[in-house]
Scaffold this motif. Structure first.
Motif, PDB file in Angstrom:
ATOM      1  N   HIS A  39      -6.874  -0.716   9.167  1.00 60.24           N
ATOM      2  CA  HIS A  39      -5.868  -1.132   9.200  1.00 60.24           C
ATOM      3  C   HIS A  39      -5.540  -2.717   9.328  1.00 60.24           C
ATOM      4  O   HIS A  39      -5.070  -3.579   8.558  1.00 60.24           O
ATOM      5  CB  HIS A  39      -4.967  -0.515  10.311  1.00 60.24           C
ATOM      6  CG  HIS A  39      -3.594  -0.958  10.446  1.00 60.24           C
ATOM      7  ND1 HIS A  39      -2.374  -0.670   9.522  1.00 60.24           N
ATOM      8  CD2 HIS A  39      -3.006  -1.420  11.632  1.00 60.24           C
ATOM      9  CE1 HIS A  39      -1.355  -1.267  10.002  1.00 60.24           C
ATOM     10  NE2 HIS A  39      -1.549  -1.554  11.148  1.00 60.24           N
ATOM     11  N   LEU A  40      -6.285  -3.320  10.266  1.00 62.81           N
ATOM     12  CA  LEU A  40      -6.455  -4.865  10.402  1.00 62.81           C
ATOM     13  C   LEU A  40      -6.913  -5.450   9.250  1.00 62.81           C
ATOM     14  O   LEU A  40      -6.304  -6.601   9.226  1.00 62.81           O
ATOM     15  CB  LEU A  40      -7.317  -4.866  11.932  1.00 62.81           C
ATOM     16  CG  LEU A  40      -6.674  -4.521  13.162  1.00 62.81           C
ATOM     17  CD1 LEU A  40      -7.859  -4.712  14.201  1.00 62.81           C
ATOM     18  CD2 LEU A  40      -5.548  -5.174  13.375  1.00 62.81           C
ATOM     19  N   ASN A  69      -5.101  -8.345   7.477  1.00 68.96           N
ATOM     20  CA  ASN A  69      -5.787  -9.840   7.538  1.00 68.96           C
ATOM     21  C   ASN A  69      -5.830 -10.226   5.867  1.00 68.96           C
ATOM     22  O   ASN A  69      -5.487 -11.237   5.568  1.00 68.96           O
ATOM     23  CB  ASN A  69      -7.032  -9.589   7.886  1.00 68.96           C
ATOM     24  CG  ASN A  69      -7.177  -9.778   9.374  1.00 68.96           C
ATOM     25  OD1 ASN A  69      -6.105 -10.050   9.826  1.00 68.96           O
ATOM     26  ND2 ASN A  69      -8.092  -9.078  10.053  1.00 68.96           N
ATOM     27  N   ALA A  70      -5.533  -9.125   4.874  1.00 60.90           N
ATOM     28  CA  ALA A  70      -5.851  -9.537   3.613  1.00 60.90           C
ATOM     29  C   ALA A  70      -4.503  -9.983   2.895  1.00 60.90           C
ATOM     30  O   ALA A  70      -4.608 -10.682   1.924  1.00 60.90           O
ATOM     31  CB  ALA A  70      -6.499  -8.161   2.815  1.00 60.90           C
ATOM     32  N   VAL A  71      -3.574  -9.105   3.597  1.00 61.85           N
ATOM     33  CA  VAL A  71      -2.334  -9.277   2.844  1.00 61.85           C
ATOM     34  C   VAL A  71      -1.262 -10.181   3.676  1.00 61.85           C
ATOM     35  O   VAL A  71      -0.220 -10.677   3.111  1.00 61.85           O
ATOM     36  CB  VAL A  71      -1.599  -8.078   2.331  1.00 61.85           C
ATOM     37  CG1 VAL A  71      -2.479  -7.212   1.304  1.00 61.85           C
ATOM     38  CG2 VAL A  71      -1.325  -7.383   3.624  1.00 61.85           C
ATOM     39  N   GLU A  90      -0.261 -16.287  10.773  1.00 65.11           N
ATOM     40  CA  GLU A  90       0.824 -16.351  11.870  1.00 65.11           C
ATOM     41  C   GLU A  90       1.980 -14.859  11.766  1.00 65.11           C
ATOM     42  O   GLU A  90       3.103 -15.051  12.452  1.00 65.11           O
ATOM     43  CB  GLU A  90       1.853 -17.632  11.503  1.00 65.11           C
ATOM     44  CG  GLU A  90       2.427 -17.813  10.079  1.00 65.11           C
ATOM     45  CD  GLU A  90       1.313 -18.350   8.965  1.00 65.11           C
ATOM     46  OE1 GLU A  90       1.781 -18.462   7.897  1.00 65.11           O
ATOM     47  OE2 GLU A  90       0.489 -18.111   9.273  1.00 65.11           O
ATOM     48  N   SER A  91       1.765 -14.311  10.589  1.00 60.65           N
ATOM     49  CA  SER A  91       2.713 -12.977  10.421  1.00 60.65           C
ATOM     50  C   SER A  91       2.336 -11.807  10.713  1.00 60.65           C
ATOM     51  O   SER A  91       2.614 -10.925  10.184  1.00 60.65           O
ATOM     52  CB  SER A  91       3.138 -13.317   8.939  1.00 60.65           C
ATOM     53  OG  SER A  91       4.082 -14.368   8.672  1.00 60.65           O
ATOM     54  N   LYS A  92       1.069 -11.696  11.112  1.00 59.41           N
ATOM     55  CA  LYS A  92       0.109 -10.601  11.343  1.00 59.41           C
ATOM     56  C   LYS A  92       0.508 -10.046  12.601  1.00 59.41           C
ATOM     57  O   LYS A  92      -0.031 -10.702  13.636  1.00 59.41           O
ATOM     58  CB  LYS A  92      -1.317 -10.756  10.944  1.00 59.41           C
ATOM     59  CG  LYS A  92      -2.048  -9.483  11.091  1.00 59.41           C
ATOM     60  CD  LYS A  92      -3.481  -9.722  11.038  1.00 59.41           C
ATOM     61  CE  LYS A  92      -4.249 -10.444  12.020  1.00 59.41           C
ATOM     62  NZ  LYS A  92      -4.712 -10.018  13.208  1.00 59.41           N
ATOM     63  N   MET A 148       6.257  -8.430   1.786  1.00 58.05           N
ATOM     64  CA  MET A 148       5.315  -8.536   0.612  1.00 58.05           C
ATOM     65  C   MET A 148       5.414  -7.147  -0.243  1.00 58.05           C
ATOM     66  O   MET A 148       5.668  -6.032   0.192  1.00 58.05           O
ATOM     67  CB  MET A 148       3.739  -9.063   0.736  1.00 58.05           C
ATOM     68  CG  MET A 148       3.744 -10.443   1.400  1.00 58.05           C
ATOM     69  SD  MET A 148       4.243 -10.535   3.052  1.00 58.05           S
ATOM     70  CE  MET A 148       2.810 -10.381   3.948  1.00 58.05           C
ATOM     71  N   GLU A 149       5.220  -7.068  -1.580  1.00 59.91           N
ATOM     72  CA  GLU A 149       5.244  -6.059  -2.254  1.00 59.91           C
ATOM     73  C   GLU A 149       4.220  -4.919  -1.612  1.00 59.91           C
ATOM     74  O   GLU A 149       4.543  -3.907  -1.813  1.00 59.91           O
ATOM     75  CB  GLU A 149       4.717  -6.199  -3.777  1.00 59.91           C
ATOM     76  CG  GLU A 149       4.823  -5.421  -4.735  1.00 59.91           C
ATOM     77  CD  GLU A 149       6.120  -4.638  -4.759  1.00 59.91           C
ATOM     78  OE1 GLU A 149       6.280  -3.388  -5.240  1.00 59.91           O
ATOM     79  OE2 GLU A 149       7.178  -5.167  -4.584  1.00 59.91           O
ATOM     80  N   TYR A 150       3.146  -5.109  -1.019  1.00 60.47           N
ATOM     81  CA  TYR A 150       2.226  -4.233  -0.429  1.00 60.47           C
ATOM     82  C   TYR A 150       2.923  -3.387   0.169  1.00 60.47           C
ATOM     83  O   TYR A 150       2.555  -2.048   0.559  1.00 60.47           O
ATOM     84  CB  TYR A 150       0.935  -4.948   0.109  1.00 60.47           C
ATOM     85  CG  TYR A 150      -0.016  -4.124   0.924  1.00 60.47           C
ATOM     86  CD1 TYR A 150      -0.955  -3.632   0.178  1.00 60.47           C
ATOM     87  CD2 TYR A 150       0.207  -4.001   2.175  1.00 60.47           C
ATOM     88  CE1 TYR A 150      -1.950  -2.847   0.858  1.00 60.47           C
ATOM     89  CE2 TYR A 150      -0.711  -2.995   3.020  1.00 60.47           C
ATOM     90  CZ  TYR A 150      -1.582  -2.629   2.288  1.00 60.47           C
ATOM     91  OH  TYR A 150      -2.618  -1.680   3.017  1.00 60.47           O
ATOM     92  N   PHE A 151       3.937  -3.775   1.136  1.00 62.27           N
ATOM     93  CA  PHE A 151       4.391  -2.911   2.142  1.00 62.27           C
ATOM     94  C   PHE A 151       5.823  -2.165   1.462  1.00 62.27           C
ATOM     95  O   PHE A 151       6.672  -1.455   2.364  1.00 62.27           O
ATOM     96  CB  PHE A 151       4.995  -3.925   3.296  1.00 62.27           C
ATOM     97  CG  PHE A 151       3.928  -4.614   3.938  1.00 62.27           C
ATOM     98  CD1 PHE A 151       3.140  -3.842   4.882  1.00 62.27           C
ATOM     99  CD2 PHE A 151       3.715  -5.638   3.731  1.00 62.27           C
ATOM    100  CE1 PHE A 151       2.115  -4.428   5.643  1.00 62.27           C
ATOM    101  CE2 PHE A 151       2.562  -6.332   4.321  1.00 62.27           C
ATOM    102  CZ  PHE A 151       1.810  -5.818   5.250  1.00 62.27           C
TER     103      PHE A 151
END
Length: 151
Positions: A20-21, A25-27, A31-33, A114-117
């Motif tokens: 998960h982390l 970190n990849a997407v 500052e937004s993690k 982001m699109e990933y979410f």
């Protein structure tokens, strides 16, 4: 499948949370993690559950108490091997039921913009979550989507 309160000591959960982390970190920019690591999830104001199918870890979810009326969903994750099996729905239903039983009036979450979410945002909307502004310690962030469910 069964959901159980978890003490975060098993190697399976450590591996799932690391996955998960790594994805966050990849997407997400640093500052937004907002994903919590294993140590942070052991805080006294957080309850953590795992979902198991036989002996396999299928997913996890956490509930963080913000105050006596509000809580936040944290670390909802489905194991890759269980994609498309409704794990997210089961976990979300469980954590909403738990929040109601504890007497919370609002349930919040932060997820990525982001699109990933997009699949996560769609799942949350299907349960009645609506967009809201930042809550608790969060600040306005173009990479974050804040959502709230009135219980």
């Amino acid at each position: 499948m069964h959901i159980q309160l978890d003490n975060l000591t098993g190697p399976e959960i450590a591996a799932l949370l690391q996955e998960h982390l790594n994805d966050m970190n990849a997407v997400s920019p640093p500052e937004s993690k907002h994903a919590l690591d294993l140590t942070a999830l052991k805080a006294s104001d957080i309850s953590f559950w795992t979902l198991w199918q036989q002996q396999q870890l299928a997913g996890c979810v956490a509930l963080k108490q913000l105050n006596t009326r509000q809580a936040e969903i944290k670390s909802m994750r489905r194991a890759t091997a269980f994609r498309g099996q409704g794990i997210g729905k089961l976990l979300l239903h469980h954590v909403i039921t738990e929040a109601k039983s504890r007497g919370y009036q609002q349930l919040y979450l932060e997820t990525g913009a982001m699109e990933y979410f997009a699949p996560a945002r769609s799942l949350y909307r299907s349960f009645g979550f609506e967009p809201c502004g930042p809550f608790a310690q969060y600040k306005e962030d173009p990479n974050s989507v804040f959502m709230r469910l009135q219980l």
